[in-house]
Scaffold this motif. Structure first.
Motif, PDB file in Angstrom:
ATOM      1  N   VAL A  62     102.362  51.187-106.078  1.00 13.65           N
ATOM      2  CA  VAL A  62     103.600  50.668-105.485  1.00 13.65           C
ATOM      3  C   VAL A  62     103.292  49.276-104.947  1.00 13.65           C
ATOM      4  O   VAL A  62     102.283  49.067-104.259  1.00 13.65           O
ATOM      5  CB  VAL A  62     104.106  51.580-104.350  1.00 13.65           C
ATOM      6  CG1 VAL A  62     105.366  51.001-103.720  1.00 13.65           C
ATOM      7  CG2 VAL A  62     104.356  52.993-104.866  1.00 13.65           C
ATOM      8  N   VAL A  63     104.150  48.331-105.257  1.00 13.34           N
ATOM      9  CA  VAL A  63     103.965  46.961-104.781  1.00 13.34           C
ATOM     10  C   VAL A  63     104.224  46.909-103.277  1.00 13.34           C
ATOM     11  O   VAL A  63     105.262  47.366-102.803  1.00 13.34           O
ATOM     12  CB  VAL A  63     104.903  45.998-105.524  1.00 13.34           C
ATOM     13  CG1 VAL A  63     104.784  44.584-104.957  1.00 13.34           C
ATOM     14  CG2 VAL A  63     104.615  46.012-107.021  1.00 13.34           C
ATOM     15  N   THR A  64     103.273  46.354-102.530  1.00  9.19           N
ATOM     16  CA  THR A  64     103.435  46.236-101.076  1.00  9.19           C
ATOM     17  C   THR A  64     103.798  44.826-100.638  1.00  9.19           C
ATOM     18  O   THR A  64     104.373  44.632 -99.570  1.00  9.19           O
ATOM     19  CB  THR A  64     102.139  46.664-100.360  1.00  9.19           C
ATOM     20  OG1 THR A  64     101.052  45.833-100.814  1.00  9.19           O
ATOM     21  CG2 THR A  64     101.816  48.120-100.652  1.00  9.19           C
ATOM     22  N   GLU A  65     103.473  43.821-101.500  1.00 13.84           N
ATOM     23  CA  GLU A  65     103.815  42.436-101.152  1.00 13.84           C
ATOM     24  C   GLU A  65     103.694  41.551-102.386  1.00 13.84           C
ATOM     25  O   GLU A  65     102.782  41.712-103.186  1.00 13.84           O
ATOM     26  CB  GLU A  65     102.892  41.908-100.052  1.00 13.84           C
ATOM     27  CG  GLU A  65     103.246  40.498 -99.580  1.00 13.84           C
ATOM     28  CD  GLU A  65     102.289  39.965 -98.526  1.00 13.84           C
ATOM     29  OE1 GLU A  65     102.449  38.798 -98.110  1.00 13.84           O
ATOM     30  OE2 GLU A  65     101.359  40.717 -98.126  1.00 13.84           O
ATOM     31  N   ASN A  66     104.642  40.642-102.535  1.00 14.66           N
ATOM     32  CA  ASN A  66     104.564  39.613-103.569  1.00 14.66           C
ATOM     33  C   ASN A  66     104.312  38.287-102.863  1.00 14.66           C
ATOM     34  O   ASN A  66     105.111  37.858-102.033  1.00 14.66           O
ATOM     35  CB  ASN A  66     105.857  39.547-104.386  1.00 14.66           C
ATOM     36  CG  ASN A  66     105.741  38.639-105.602  1.00 14.66           C
ATOM     37  OD1 ASN A  66     105.004  37.652-105.597  1.00 14.66           O
ATOM     38  ND2 ASN A  66     106.476  38.973-106.649  1.00 14.66           N
ATOM     39  N   SER A 114     109.446  37.767-109.837  1.00 22.44           N
ATOM     40  CA  SER A 114     110.588  38.696-109.776  1.00 22.44           C
ATOM     41  C   SER A 114     110.185  40.109-109.362  1.00 22.44           C
ATOM     42  O   SER A 114     111.048  40.957-109.114  1.00 22.44           O
ATOM     43  CB  SER A 114     111.301  38.741-111.134  1.00 22.44           C
ATOM     44  OG  SER A 114     110.481  39.351-112.120  1.00 22.44           O
ATOM     45  N   ILE A 115     108.876  40.391-109.295  1.00 24.36           N
ATOM     46  CA  ILE A 115     108.415  41.705-108.841  1.00 24.36           C
ATOM     47  C   ILE A 115     108.719  41.843-107.352  1.00 24.36           C
ATOM     48  O   ILE A 115     108.411  40.960-106.558  1.00 24.36           O
ATOM     49  CB  ILE A 115     106.903  41.870-109.101  1.00 24.36           C
ATOM     50  CG1 ILE A 115     106.607  41.783-110.605  1.00 24.36           C
ATOM     51  CG2 ILE A 115     106.389  43.188-108.530  1.00 24.36           C
ATOM     52  CD1 ILE A 115     105.129  41.827-110.949  1.00 24.36           C
ATOM     53  N   ILE A 144     104.383  50.159-110.409  1.00 23.30           N
ATOM     54  CA  ILE A 144     103.563  49.326-111.273  1.00 23.30           C
ATOM     55  C   ILE A 144     102.508  50.191-111.952  1.00 23.30           C
ATOM     56  O   ILE A 144     101.969  51.121-111.348  1.00 23.30           O
ATOM     57  CB  ILE A 144     102.931  48.168-110.467  1.00 23.30           C
ATOM     58  CG1 ILE A 144     102.227  47.176-111.388  1.00 23.30           C
ATOM     59  CG2 ILE A 144     101.999  48.679-109.383  1.00 23.30           C
ATOM     60  CD1 ILE A 144     101.874  45.861-110.711  1.00 23.30           C
ATOM     61  N   VAL A 145     102.254  49.898-113.221  1.00 22.95           N
ATOM     62  CA  VAL A 145     101.307  50.665-114.038  1.00 22.95           C
ATOM     63  C   VAL A 145     100.246  49.703-114.553  1.00 22.95           C
ATOM     64  O   VAL A 145     100.553  48.699-115.200  1.00 22.95           O
ATOM     65  CB  VAL A 145     102.021  51.347-115.226  1.00 22.95           C
ATOM     66  CG1 VAL A 145     101.012  52.090-116.097  1.00 22.95           C
ATOM     67  CG2 VAL A 145     103.115  52.288-114.726  1.00 22.95           C
ATOM     68  N   ALA A 191     109.569  50.428-113.977  1.00 26.42           N
ATOM     69  CA  ALA A 191     108.182  50.138-113.584  1.00 26.42           C
ATOM     70  C   ALA A 191     107.715  48.874-114.296  1.00 26.42           C
ATOM     71  O   ALA A 191     108.214  48.518-115.367  1.00 26.42           O
ATOM     72  CB  ALA A 191     107.260  51.313-113.928  1.00 26.42           C
ATOM     73  N   TRP A 192     106.742  48.223-113.677  1.00 28.09           N
ATOM     74  CA  TRP A 192     106.086  47.073-114.287  1.00 28.09           C
ATOM     75  C   TRP A 192     104.796  47.539-114.958  1.00 28.09           C
ATOM     76  O   TRP A 192     103.981  48.216-114.334  1.00 28.09           O
ATOM     77  CB  TRP A 192     105.762  46.018-113.233  1.00 28.09           C
ATOM     78  CG  TRP A 192     106.982  45.376-112.639  1.00 28.09           C
ATOM     79  CD1 TRP A 192     107.642  45.753-111.503  1.00 28.09           C
ATOM     80  CD2 TRP A 192     107.683  44.255-113.160  1.00 28.09           C
ATOM     81  NE1 TRP A 192     108.720  44.934-111.273  1.00 28.09           N
ATOM     82  CE2 TRP A 192     108.765  43.994-112.282  1.00 28.09           C
ATOM     83  CE3 TRP A 192     107.513  43.429-114.275  1.00 28.09           C
ATOM     84  CZ2 TRP A 192     109.668  42.957-112.496  1.00 28.09           C
ATOM     85  CZ3 TRP A 192     108.409  42.404-114.491  1.00 28.09           C
ATOM     86  CH2 TRP A 192     109.465  42.166-113.612  1.00 28.09           C
TER      87      TRP A 192
END
Length: 643
Positions: free
Chosen positions: A86-90, A48-49, A55-56, A11-12
């Motif tokens: 939760v990452v949906t887009e970088n 890099s994500i 993610i926290v 996790a980030w």
């Protein structure tokens, strides 16, 4: 949050409070996270994500009271979990990512290690100490506090392995020397012609016999320097305004009363260390073995700082303090200059005899000489016998001299409400030659404390005065200019109110030790040949303009870049720090009309601009942006200056 931990193995951990208005709530409500750090190392982390990464959102601080375990009155590090997602887009710009957040409604605090205090961390569940943390965050399992209670006892244990008592003493002295150059022992050290002893009269509550303990350290001019010392190592300190070299004695004499109790000079040294390094170091015997327990923080690093100090201006401010203990913060009124100075001082706050190690003083228009700084002699006091009237600033200087192991901060608010040179000339001189003493009156002088850090805040309007090149040349000048979104966001949201609490974990001492290390100028971390090439181009452009830089500027630029490397990342690109020094050390001195500086600004803008048309941004973006601003002012009013 009932998913299998095996699925969530990484996790980030990202900052939830970066000094922006209601940043945390905006992130959660708008399904995003934004990094406000502009250095390339941080941008690469953000890039890099990946989509689908966990993610926290967290914030970090310290607490002393109402903890769920016995902390023995000590402060504990706390990481408060605000949301998981939760990452949906970088978006790929090194700053913005989109996140599907789940807000944590009830307060969810993790105590002790691991505590991720920086802006962004990549964390794996299987790394040491993280399994329980992942259980706590993603499976709602309770934290087990046995480890945290043990951590209160000490952060590092060193077994003293020598058998001879004098060799054990050498191990202890080496630890103290590496930590603070023996600064905490200064109050009981007595400098003599041939040696340094422990003055029993200044440690009467620890050593009960009369006289002194002789031959603790031996000076080079002593006849026994090569016969009764450990020859393999020499120590170097500054004491009583003198640079001193010495070796550790192999033969200590001790008072008879100490021997009568079955003690030795070795045990006397331990008693002194345990008293004067209380809260930082403790030495004790366990099962016939001697151990040194280290409580304090060993290193001062950017990643350990609260999110409030992770913004670009804050990082540059802290780096500047490490490089030179005089920083000027400029910007429009209400931009947060005084706030960041006071917050950082409060973060490193240590109270001695009930008094903090910082002072904020508003400068007045009537500051026309140094009496507002150093005080004055009042001949009418005490029925005509006279008395010296001290200022709060003089008392702070005295406290700094009495506690050389701690940093002290003097914040001069609205520093230019009066002519700075009129009241601050003594400081400007002593910063360059700190071994010279302040002359208080005919009968008294006072040492200039090298552990004193001065921060001046500056507003520019019709009530203030401009700085002379003499002042600007001695400081890093940092301009505070909040982003448009941050300012206008206050119409819709409340301002951030996260309170800074003192770290109380040795950070103050670690900060001062790092400042001393930077001052010593060990530059093995930096390729200064490459940096010299960059500044040669700039020097050639400034040559003949009246704004050339000289020895002091080069020395302070080197220290700034070294401080930045030590504080943040040794692998960060030098261009970032070159840009920061251009905008903080070179550009502030440039001022004049179109004829004087028009062509100069144009040529400097080319140097700072894009090396190739295809580049994403300018080579030195901070400097480029400031030069553009100065050019606009020059076009409008035919005169421009940095401030």
């Amino acid at each position: 949050m009932s998913e299998n931990l095996k699925v969530i193995d990484h996790a980030w951990f990202v900052g939830a409070s970066v000094g922006k208005s209601n940043f945390r709530e905006n992130c959660i409500n708008e399904g995003k996270w934004v990094s406000f750090k502009d250095d390339e190392t941080n941008k690469e982390k953000v890039r890099s994500i990946k989509k689908g990464d966990r993610i926290v959102l967290k914030t970090s601080y310290t607490k002393q009271n109402n903890l769920p375990f016995d902390n023995k009155g000590e402060y504990a590090s706390v990481m408060c979990i605000k949301a998981i997602g939760v990452v949906t887009e970088n978006l790929g710009d090194g700053k913005n990512i989109k996140v599907a957040w789940t807000k944590i409604e009830n307060k969810k605090e993790w105590f002790g290690s691991p505590c991720y205090r920086g802006t962004i961390h990549s964390v794996r569940a299987n790394d040491q100490g993280n399994r329980g943390l992942f259980d706590f965050i993603f499976l709602d399992k309770a934290q087990v506090f046995a480890k945290q209670e043990a951590q209160v006892a000490y952060k590092k244990q060193i077994e003293l392995k020598s058998t001879a008592k004098n060799r054990l003493a050498q191990e202890i002295i080496d630890v103290l020397y590496d930590y603070d150059r023996l600064l905490r022992l200064y109050p009981v050290l007595q400098l003599n012609d041939n040696n340094i002893t422990i003055d029993k009269t200044k440690a009467k509550d620890i050593i009960t016999s009369s006289g002194t303990i002789n031959w603790l350290f031996v000076l080079p001019n002593a006849g026994v320097y090569d016969t009764k010392t450990f020859k393999e190592k020499e120590y170097h300190i500054k004491m009583n305004g003198k640079s001193i070299t010495f070796r550790l004695s192999t033969e200590w004499e001790v008072p008879k009363e100490v021997k009568a109790r079955g003690n030795s000079s070795f045990l006397t040294l331990i008693a002194l260390v345990n008293e004067f390094y209380k809260g930082i170091i403790e030495i004790k015997e366990v099962n016939e073995k001697w151990y040194l327990y280290f409580f304090g923080k060993e290193k001062f690093e950017s990643a350990d700082l609260p999110e409030d100090f992770q913004e670009d201006e804050s990082r540059r401010f802290i780096t500047s303090l490490l490089a030179k203990p005089f920083v000027i913060l400029t910007g429009n009124s209400g931009t947060g200059k005084t706030r960041i100075a006071k917050q950082f001082a409060k973060y490193l706050q240590v109270d001695v005899d009930g008094k903090p190690n910082y002072l904020l003083v508003p400068v007045g228009a009537d500051w026309t000489d140094n009496t507002k700084i150093l005080g004055y002699f009042n001949p009418l006091a005490n029925n005509g016998s006279g008395a010296y009237v001290k200022t709060e600033i003089l008392e702070l200087i005295e406290r700094a001299n009495a506690n050389k192991h701690l940093p002290y901060f003097l914040i001069l608010d609205e520093m230019n409400l009066s002519h700075v040179e009129r009241y601050f000339a003594d400081f400007l001189s002593h910063m360059e030659v700190p071994d010279e003493k302040f002359i208080i009156d005919k009968l008294r002088d006072i040492e200039y404390p090298k552990n004193l850090f001065v921060v001046g805040t500056v507003n520019i309007d019709e009530t203030t005065y401009m700085f002379s090149p003499k002042v600007l040349d001695r400081a890093n000048v940092i301009e505070f200019k909040p982003a448009k979104d941050s300012v206008l966001g206050l119409f819709e949201n409340q301002s951030a109110t996260d309170e800074i609490v003192p770290a109380n974990d040795g950070s103050a001492e670690a900060f001062l030790n790092l400042a001393y290390a930077v001052c010593e100028g060990k530059d093995d971390l930096v390729d200064f040949a490459k940096i010299k090439d960059q500044f040669t181009v700039i020097y050639d452009e400034l040559d003949g303009s009246g704004f050339e830089f000289a020895y002091r500027t080069v020395s302070e630029i080197k220290k700034y870049i070294l401080a930045a490397k030590k504080l943040q990342d040794v692998n960060a690109p030098e261009e970032t720090y070159i840009d920061e020094q251009l905008v903080q050390k070179i550009l502030p001195k440039i001022h004049g009309n179109q004829k004087e500086i028009g062509k100069l600004l144009e040529n400097l803008k080319v140097i700072c601009g894009k090396a190739n048309p295809s580049d994403n941004e300018e080579k030195y973006p901070l400097s480029y942006k400031k030069i553009e601003e100065m050019e606009r002012r020059l076009a409008n009013v035919r005169y421009a200056s940095f401030i």
